[in-house]
Design a protein around this motif. Structure first.
Motif: not given
Lengths: 503, 133, 458
Positions: C367-372, C445-450
């Protein structure tokens, strides 16, 4: 700790040497442990967050023991088993042959024991090649065209085979309704036919102990999908009319299924594919020496003629591009999957190692020795026990207790008495067509010296049946426990341990 | 053990007691229990079930055998001997009385005459025994 | 021919005892046309070193020593060394089925202990001595439910292992009634509404539900049991990962439990041999297939164990048997027993917690890496991730780094094309998990802060 006195010393010693090994649960004690996990290299799990619906807080009654206690528990229990490693294990139809240690070593090689069945094909070419090689070897040994290794045991092989027959006949327009099964067959045959949606019709054996051709002639009609034949049959007899049998079944539109439970009598001598068989299964744990393990695992590959290949279970291992192997699942005529993954792969490793160790010449010599041993026993015991069928036999011989029954001594009693002589009994009361059967299969793994010891024991028991029948009837006398009350156990079954009620 | 004179018997070794008010009890014979050995389980129909002569009404099991019990006559089950489920060994101990299995209201009493009487049944089992030896 | 204990001299002597001149005479009654008149076309017998070399070469071509994130019904757990040390005794592995109890008490008692531990774990009252594997145990459970209810239709969750469902379909193909399926919801857990709709027909013998399901999602046994029972159906609880029972509530509300015991110390070994188990309530014991061991007394009143209730089985009841099964998986069940005894009452919970922690760490890393990550419902040690680039690319990269990545779900679930099932057991190191997450994240994409917030609920 009771005070040790000369009077109670023998009793105390006895509790250690021959006591009942208690159940795990009875020697368990809170706080003992045989485990230690490495420290976690990630944060601890927050149970309330991750499993908000709650977790179980205990496994009531689960054991708590130290490592040394477990080693002793399982070691002591093991000493109460009879095993091939201790001596002749003449269970007819079970083929209790030597389990080579080399097979155990290769099956534990990391790349074979730890590989995952869903690995990308690119990184399991070794496993796929191993399976292909075993398939090819089994096809050569049986004279059949294609092999699936997937079925988990002989009975599942039977089911696979009958489903293949049904799919083939359905594709021809009519799956038909019945399966013919000789009265000497294993119970798995009729049970299998029922799961595949077939009715069972029994086929009588004739005075030779072979399929009665006139019955087959009468029963084999347009409603019969297949004849399920064990060859050599459970009496150890080769179906000498196999040619006529196959012709008759085929002429009337049916298929011939062979239960290969006794293939160890034929390897290198005769091939079912050469005498009209369309589908058969093999028991790797019998003919190909994979260990019985106290009742399993087995493995029951199925071999077919080429016209049945489209119906084999998926996946199939096929040649891919660039010389590699790949798995093919898109096979519309397939009966489907009979088991998750590839089947009992660990048994494939052992069976292939066995075939390689023996080689072409060794496999034939193995068959010859197995048949020689069985005939030696048959000849040496013919004077002591009644032989219901005089037909020449192959890898096993079946006597009856007719002579001993006159003194009230039955096959089950003789079997129990054999334990006192240090042997595992033969197969008792099977096949059903021989009343009071003693079914003896020595396998090739026995030296003449071991056979002579067994023969001497059997002759001694035959004499005891005349002179001291009650001694045989009450046997065994020298085992850890005596005969167990199986009727009481079945009337009020106790199938698990439970803590004694409190108070 | 003797075979009650007022019972009727089948070649499959069931007995039917003499009917009273059109009702009769059914069980298996001493010969049958002896052949089966220690009985460990009995499966019987529920009261109200209708039995057809010659069709299985239930099973008795020993440790290593299962045997079907066939209805000797047609009729409706009016009572079941429930003590057999907890004490199947009664069949070994008292096959002809205490271990009756079901009581049926007979559809018709006439077919009883076609079954064997005690004398014929005893001759029948004597023959079976010689056949086997 | 080192496995054969006879010299040619002895063979000749034995033949002459039989009045024969050569061994061919023993086969003389086999009709001429049936006999093989050439040697088998197989290599000559080989020595130990040759065979070892051959199998080592095969073994090396199988990703030996790679880190693996494959699960899906075959789970990598550390196998306590006691297992091999103990089961390698010939008394265990060269014995046969314990038909002669006087000289088989070791096997019989060990099975009785196995049955007991399975009951303790599952909340059931009876467990059999084992079946081939989880997939066939599930199929046998379905057939058992049909016998018990007199109904014929079966209803399987699509989130049950796809190969288990394929085996079920094979077993049912010539039985009346048919097999229907119900789906999973957005959360990954069963779609209760669809389940209820399917049940309304009233023809269903059993609902077959796996938990943790194929996606790793933890299901609610009690809710499923209530639904099934309300419509006269049984609940078959399918458990492919027994280690989960160290932490998750037992399926005590189910009527039949079909369990795969592989996770308890049985080698992953390319899919077998494993050990399935069926467990159920005492009242259903006579419909249960497979071997059962029960307590008995000998003539001196000593406790012992015997195979019991054999009249259910094929060798007695033939075509009317509960199943055609003839073997159990005794040696695999023994491995599982030793595993259960080693970890025991506390250790199994701790082991399960480590699995949960590792999988949670992986989920956070993804999740931190932006993987769904699909399916937000609570999970055990498997998760479903959908990266932004083709799985084949990720696979090639990770294999080069000696990591076997997750399992592509597209072949079994068209709607999950591009997603992979990733299993993280206690054997996965933090370092390997980080590498896995990085490979899945490339191109994301890098994830948003949340993102971190979100991951807490996934």
């Amino acid at each position: 700790m009771p005070e040790i006195t000369p009077e109670n010393t023998p009793a105390l010693a006895a509790t250690h040497i021959q006591s009942d090994e208690p159940l795990l649960f009875e020697i368990s004690s809170p706080g003992k442990r045989a485990w230690q996990l490495p420290p976690l290299d990630v944060p601890e799990a927050d149970l309330e967050l991750l499993l908000p619906a709650g977790t179980r807080d205990d496994i009531a009654g689960f054991p708590e023991l130290s490592e040394i206690e477990l080693v002793r528990h399982y070691t002591r229990l093991s000493t109460w088993n009879y095993a091939i490693d201790q001596g002749l294990y003449p269970l007819g139809s079970c083929t209790m042959k030597y389990n080579s240690r080399l097979n155990e070593v290769v099956a534990r090689l990391e790349g074979l024991a730890e590989g995952h069945p869903l690995q990308p094909a690119a990184v399991m070419q070794g496993a796929l090649r191993l399976m292909r090689r075993l398939e090819a070897a089994l096809a050569e040994i049986t004279g059949m065209d294609a092999v699936t290794l997937q079925p988990a045991a002989g009975a599942q092989g039977e089911l696979t085979g009958i489903l293949i027959i049904r799919a083939c006949l359905a594709a021809r327009g009519n799956p038909r309704a019945k399966i013919l099964i000789p009265d000497s067959a294993h119970g798995t045959n009729p049970a299998t036919a029922a799961i595949a949606g077939y009715r069972v019709e029994n086929l009588r054996s004739d005075a030779r102990g072979l399929v009665e051709l006139s019955s087959l002639e009468r029963l084999m009609d347009e409603s019969v999908a297949a004849l399920m034949l064990t060859n050599p049959n459970t009496l150890g007899l080769f179906e000498e009319d196999i040619h006529r049998i196959a012709e008759l079944v085929h002429a009337r539109g049916g298929l011939l299924y062979m239960d290969g439970a006794n293939m160890n009598a034929l390897v290198g001598r005769a091939r079912p594919g050469d005498f009209g068989v369309d589908v058969m299964h093999l028991n790797l744990h019998k003919t190909f020496s994979t260990p019985h393990g106290g009742g399993g695992p087995g493995a029951g590959p199925v071999a077919v003629k080429s016209f049945l290949e489209p119906f084999l279970p998926v996946p199939r291992i096929v040649e891919g591009e660039a010389g590699g192997l790949r798995l093919e699942t898109d096979r519309p005529a397939s009966i489907g999957r009979v088991r998750a993954f590839f089947g009992n792969f660990g048994m494939f490793v052992r069976a292939l190692a066995y075939i390689l160790a023996n080689g072409s010449d060794g496999l034939k010599q193995t068959t010859d020795d197995a048949v020689l041993n069985a005939n030696y026993i048959r000849q040496q015991l013919e004077d002591s026990y009644a032989l219901p069928y005089a037909t020449p036999s192959l890898h096993e011989c079946v006597f009856s207790d007719r002579l001993q029954a006159r003194q009230g001594v039955h096959t089950g009693d003789i079997a129990k008495r054999l334990m006192d002589y240090g042997f595992h009994p033969y197969t008792v009361s099977f096949p059903l067509i021989v009343p009071g059967a003693l079914m003896i299969e020595p396998t090739e793994s026995e030296s003449r010296e071991e056979l002579d010891r067994f023969i001497a024991a059997m002759r001694a028991i035959a004499r005891e049946a005349e002179t001291a029948p009650e001694l045989v009837q009450a046997a065994p006398h020298r085992t850890r426990i005596s005969r167990l009350d199986e009727a009481a156990a079945a009337r009020q079954p106790v199938l698990r341990w439970q803590p004694k009620a409190q108070g | 053990m003797s075979y009650p004179k007022n019972y009727r018997y089948t070649a499959e070794h069931e007995w039917v007691a003499a009917p009273e008010n059109g009702r009769a009890r059914i069980g298996i014979t001493d010969y049958a229990q002896h052949a089966l050995g220690d009985i460990v389980f009995v499966e019987l129909p529920a009261a109200g079930a209708h039995l057809e002569a010659g069709q299985p009404l239930g099973t008795v099991e020993s440790v290593k055998a299962v045997s079907e019990v066939f209805a000797p006559v047609s009729g409706t089950v009016t009572a079941v001997n429930t003590s057999l489920s907890a004490h199947p060994e009664l069949i070994n101990q008292d096959p002809h009385a205490g271990a009756w299995m079901v009581e049926v209201q007979l559809d018709d009493a006439a077919p009883l005459d076609k079954l064997m009487d005690a004398t014929r049944y005893e001759a029948f089992i004597a023959e079976e025994q010689t056949g086997k030896a | 021919m080192r496995y054969l204990p006879k010299s040619d001299v002895i063979r000749r002597e034995m033949l002459s005892t039989l009045g024969l001149e050569n061994v061919d005479q023993l086969f003389a009654h086999i009709p001429e046309y049936c006999r093989l008149r050439r040697p088998l076309n197989l290599p000559a017998g080989r020595s130990e070193p040759e065979i070892l070399e051959d199998f080592r070469a095969l073994a090396e071509d199988n990703a030996a020593g790679y880190a693996s994130f494959l699960g899906a019904g075959a789970y990598h757990h550390f196998r306590p060394v006691l297992i091999e040390a103990l089961i390698s005794r010939g008394e265990w592995f060269t014995a046969y089925t314990p038909y002669q109890p006087e000289i088989s008490q070791g096997t019989l008692q060990s099975i009785f202990e196995f049955q007991t531990m399975i009951c303790q774990l599952t909340g059931m009252e009876v467990a059999n001595a084992s079946m081939y594997d989880g997939s066939t145990a599930m199929a046998e459970a379905a057939l058992m439910a049909r016998r018990l209810t007199g109904k014929s239709a079966l209803l399987a969750a699509r989130s049950t292992h796809p190969q288990y469902r394929e085996v079920l379909a094979t077993y049912l193909q010539h039985q009346p009634g048919g097999l229907r399926e119900f789906g999973y919801g957005e959360s990954g857990a069963v779609d209760a509404e669809q389940l209820e709709r399917e049940l309304r027909a009233g023809d269903v013998a059993a609902v077959l539900l796996q938990s943790p399901n194929f996606f790793g999602t933890v299901e609610d046994w009690e809710a499923a049991a209530r639904l099934a029972h309300a419509h006269g159906a049984l609940l078959v609880a399918v458990i492919a990962e027994p280690v989960s029972l160290g932490l998750l509530p037992p399926p005590a509300a189910a009527d039949i439990v079909a369990l795969e015991a592989q996770g308890f110390g049985i080698p992953v070994g390319f899919g077998g041999p494993y050990a399935g188990v069926l467990a159920t309530r005492q009242k259903y014991v006579r419909s249960l297939p497979g071997r059962l061991v029960g307590e008995a007394r000998d003539r001196q009143g000593r406790r012992g164990y015997v195979l019991t209730l054999a009249t259910r089985e094929q060798h007695i009841r033939r075509e009317k048997a509960t199943s055609n099964i003839c073997t159990n998986q005794a040696l695999c069940a023994l491995m599982a027993s030793i595993f259960m005894a080693v970890y025991g009452r506390e250790g199994l919970r701790e082991l399960a917690k480590q699995n949960l922690a590792k999988a949670d760490y992986a989920a956070r890393a993804f999740a931190a890496a932006g993987v769904e990550l699909l399916f937000p419902a609570p999970r055990f040690h498997e998760l479903v991730a959908r990266p932004r680039r083709p799985l084949a690319e990720i696979e090639a990269e990770l294999l080069a780094a000696r990591i076997v990545p997750g399992l592509p779900l597209g072949p079994w679930y068209g709607e999950l094309e591009g997603a992979a099932l990733i299993c993280v057991t206690e054997t996965a190191t933090r370092d390997a998990i980080d590498k896995l997450a990085a490979a899945y994240a490339a191109g994301a994409r890098r994830p948003a802060r949340q993102a971190k917030e979100v991951s807490l609920h996934t």
